[in-house]
Enzyme design. Structure first.
Site, mmCIF file in Angstrom:
data_model
loop_
_atom_site.group_PDB
_atom_site.id
_atom_site.type_symbol
_atom_site.label_atom_id
_atom_site.label_comp_id
_atom_site.label_asym_id
_atom_site.label_seq_id
_atom_site.Cartn_x
_atom_site.Cartn_y
_atom_site.Cartn_z
ATOM 1 N N GLY A 247 -2.991 6.174 -5.067
ATOM 2 C CA GLY A 247 -3.935 5.064 -5.176
ATOM 3 C C GLY A 247 -3.399 3.870 -5.938
ATOM 4 O O GLY A 247 -4.112 2.893 -6.139
ATOM 5 N N GLY B 99 2.148 1.856 1.192
ATOM 6 C CA GLY B 99 2.995 1.631 0.018
ATOM 7 C C GLY B 99 4.408 1.241 0.400
ATOM 8 O O GLY B 99 4.745 1.151 1.589
ATOM 9 N N SER B 100 5.234 1.022 -0.623
ATOM 10 C CA SER B 100 6.588 0.532 -0.352
ATOM 11 C C SER B 100 7.458 1.605 0.310
ATOM 12 O O SER B 100 8.316 1.277 1.147
ATOM 13 C CB SER B 100 7.236 0.043 -1.654
ATOM 14 O OG SER B 100 7.241 1.068 -2.616
ATOM 15 N N LYS C 281 9.022 10.197 -9.326
ATOM 16 C CA LYS C 281 7.604 10.554 -9.148
ATOM 17 C C LYS C 281 7.314 12.021 -9.479
ATOM 18 O O LYS C 281 6.152 12.402 -9.580
ATOM 19 C CB LYS C 281 7.173 10.284 -7.695
ATOM 20 C CG LYS C 281 7.478 8.880 -7.173
ATOM 21 C CD LYS C 281 6.596 7.845 -7.795
ATOM 22 C CE LYS C 281 6.801 6.444 -7.256
ATOM 23 N NZ LYS C 281 6.331 6.207 -5.905
ATOM 24 N N GLY D 254 3.405 8.293 0.604
ATOM 25 C CA GLY D 254 4.044 8.338 -0.708
ATOM 26 C C GLY D 254 3.101 8.900 -1.755
ATOM 27 O O GLY D 254 2.007 9.387 -1.445
ATOM 28 N N ALA D 255 3.535 8.814 -3.016
ATOM 29 C CA ALA D 255 2.693 9.278 -4.131
ATOM 30 C C ALA D 255 3.099 8.515 -5.376
ATOM 31 O O ALA D 255 4.229 8.019 -5.480
ATOM 32 C CB ALA D 255 2.873 10.772 -4.342
ATOM 33 N N GLU E 230 -6.462 6.872 2.654
ATOM 34 C CA GLU E 230 -5.361 7.853 2.650
ATOM 35 C C GLU E 230 -5.916 9.274 2.669
ATOM 36 O O GLU E 230 -5.426 10.140 3.399
ATOM 37 C CB GLU E 230 -4.479 7.640 1.421
ATOM 38 C CG GLU E 230 -3.664 6.349 1.506
ATOM 39 C CD GLU E 230 -2.903 6.013 0.237
ATOM 40 O OE1 GLU E 230 -1.974 5.213 0.318
ATOM 41 O OE2 GLU E 230 -3.250 6.549 -0.840
HETATM 42 C C1 5RP Z 1 -1.159 3.696 -2.208
HETATM 43 C C2 5RP Z 1 -0.494 4.955 -2.624
HETATM 44 C C3 5RP Z 1 0.996 5.012 -2.528
HETATM 45 O O1 5RP Z 1 1.353 6.112 -1.764
HETATM 46 C C4 5RP Z 1 1.572 5.145 -3.905
HETATM 47 O O2 5RP Z 1 1.074 4.071 -4.702
HETATM 48 C C5 5RP Z 1 3.096 5.122 -3.878
HETATM 49 O O3 5RP Z 1 3.520 3.851 -3.509
HETATM 50 P P1 5RP Z 1 5.054 3.440 -3.420
HETATM 51 O O4 5RP Z 1 5.624 4.138 -2.235
HETATM 52 O O5 5RP Z 1 5.005 1.939 -3.276
HETATM 53 O O6 5RP Z 1 5.734 3.861 -4.711
HETATM 54 O O7 5RP Z 1 -1.099 5.913 -3.017
HETATM 55 O O8 5RP Z 1 -2.537 3.735 -2.441
#
Ligand code: 5RP
Length: 220
Positions: free
Chosen positions: A96, A29-30, A122, A83-84, A104
């Site tokens: 996800g 993720g980002s 979040k 991340g989440a 993951e």
């Molecule tokens: C990817 C994930 C990521 O951890 C979740 O989508 C958070 O992404 P981001 O850091 O871009 O907000 O579960 O499957």
């Protein structure tokens, strides 16, 4: 600070939790992209990384960080950093949004500790505002969608997306997840579910939360 700056802040803070000389589990993720960039600066002090997606593997390799296959591990990873999409006050998460939930969860399962890195948007009281991702076997998707509809929710296929494992994702809207452990266990029983994006059995050990006032550490 922008959301992206908050992500970079917690990604840098997570470096303190990386164990010198060991492998580190790396999410997707980002926010994790910032973590990988920070990890590159200390790459000579780690044994390498176990990655949860093709996307993260490519970024790790571009930085010259060795990537070890999860299947090759013969002992637990000390730490997994990811991340989440949502995290509650118990460390339970929805993940996800980036379609990497299955790998993951596999890498999280190989780790002793899950360090979640997230910006403060979040953090929620109750999981479920973010659509719950569920990776499914294609032929079971309509039946799984009907089961969610019977719960009062709506499940739609994520258009144009297949996971690294070649499966589609259902995004489920309208759930209020009062008991994440029970719901994860229930959905895991349904034929054709590959992985549900509730991370309750594999919840965070701690969360580094990016706030306007700096990094807040939540321990669970
Ligand atoms: C990817 C994930 C990521 O951890 C979740 O989508 C958070 O992404 P981001 O850091 O871009 O907000 O579960 O499957």
């Amino acid at each position: 600070m922008t959301q992206d700056e908050l992500k970079a802040l917690v990604a840098q803070a997570a470096i303190e939790h990386v164990v010198p000389g060991a492998l580190v589990g790396v999410g997707t993720g980002s926010t994790v992209n910032h973590f990988i960039d920070a990890l590159a600066k200390i790459k000579d002090r780690i044994a390498g990384a176990v990655s949860s997606s093709v996307q993260s593997t490519e970024r790790l390799r571009r930085h010259g960080i060795p990537v070890v296959e999860a299947a090759a591990l013969d002992k637990p990873l000390p730490v997994y950093v990811d991340g989440a999409d949502e995290i509650d006050h118990h460390g339970y998460m929805i993940k996800g949004g980036g379609a990497a939930l299955t790998r993951e969860k596999i890498v999280a399962d190989l780790a002793e500790r899950f360090v979640c890195i997230a910006d403060e948007s979040k953090l929620v009281d109750t999981l479920g505002r973010f659509p719950l991702p569920v990776e499914v076997i294609t032929m079971a998707a309509p039946q799984i969608a009907r089961r969610f509809e019977a719960m009062g929710a709506t499940a739609t296929l994520r258009l144009g997306v297949t996971t690294d494992n070649g499966h589609p994702i259902l995004d489920v809207r309208g759930l209020k997840i009062a008991d994440p452990l029970a719901l994860e266990t229930e959905i895991n029983q349904w034929p054709g579910v590959v992985t549900v994006g509730i991370f309750a059995r594999h919840k965070a050990s701690l969360c580094l939360l990016g706030t306007a006032g700096g990094v807040r550490t939540l321990r669970f």
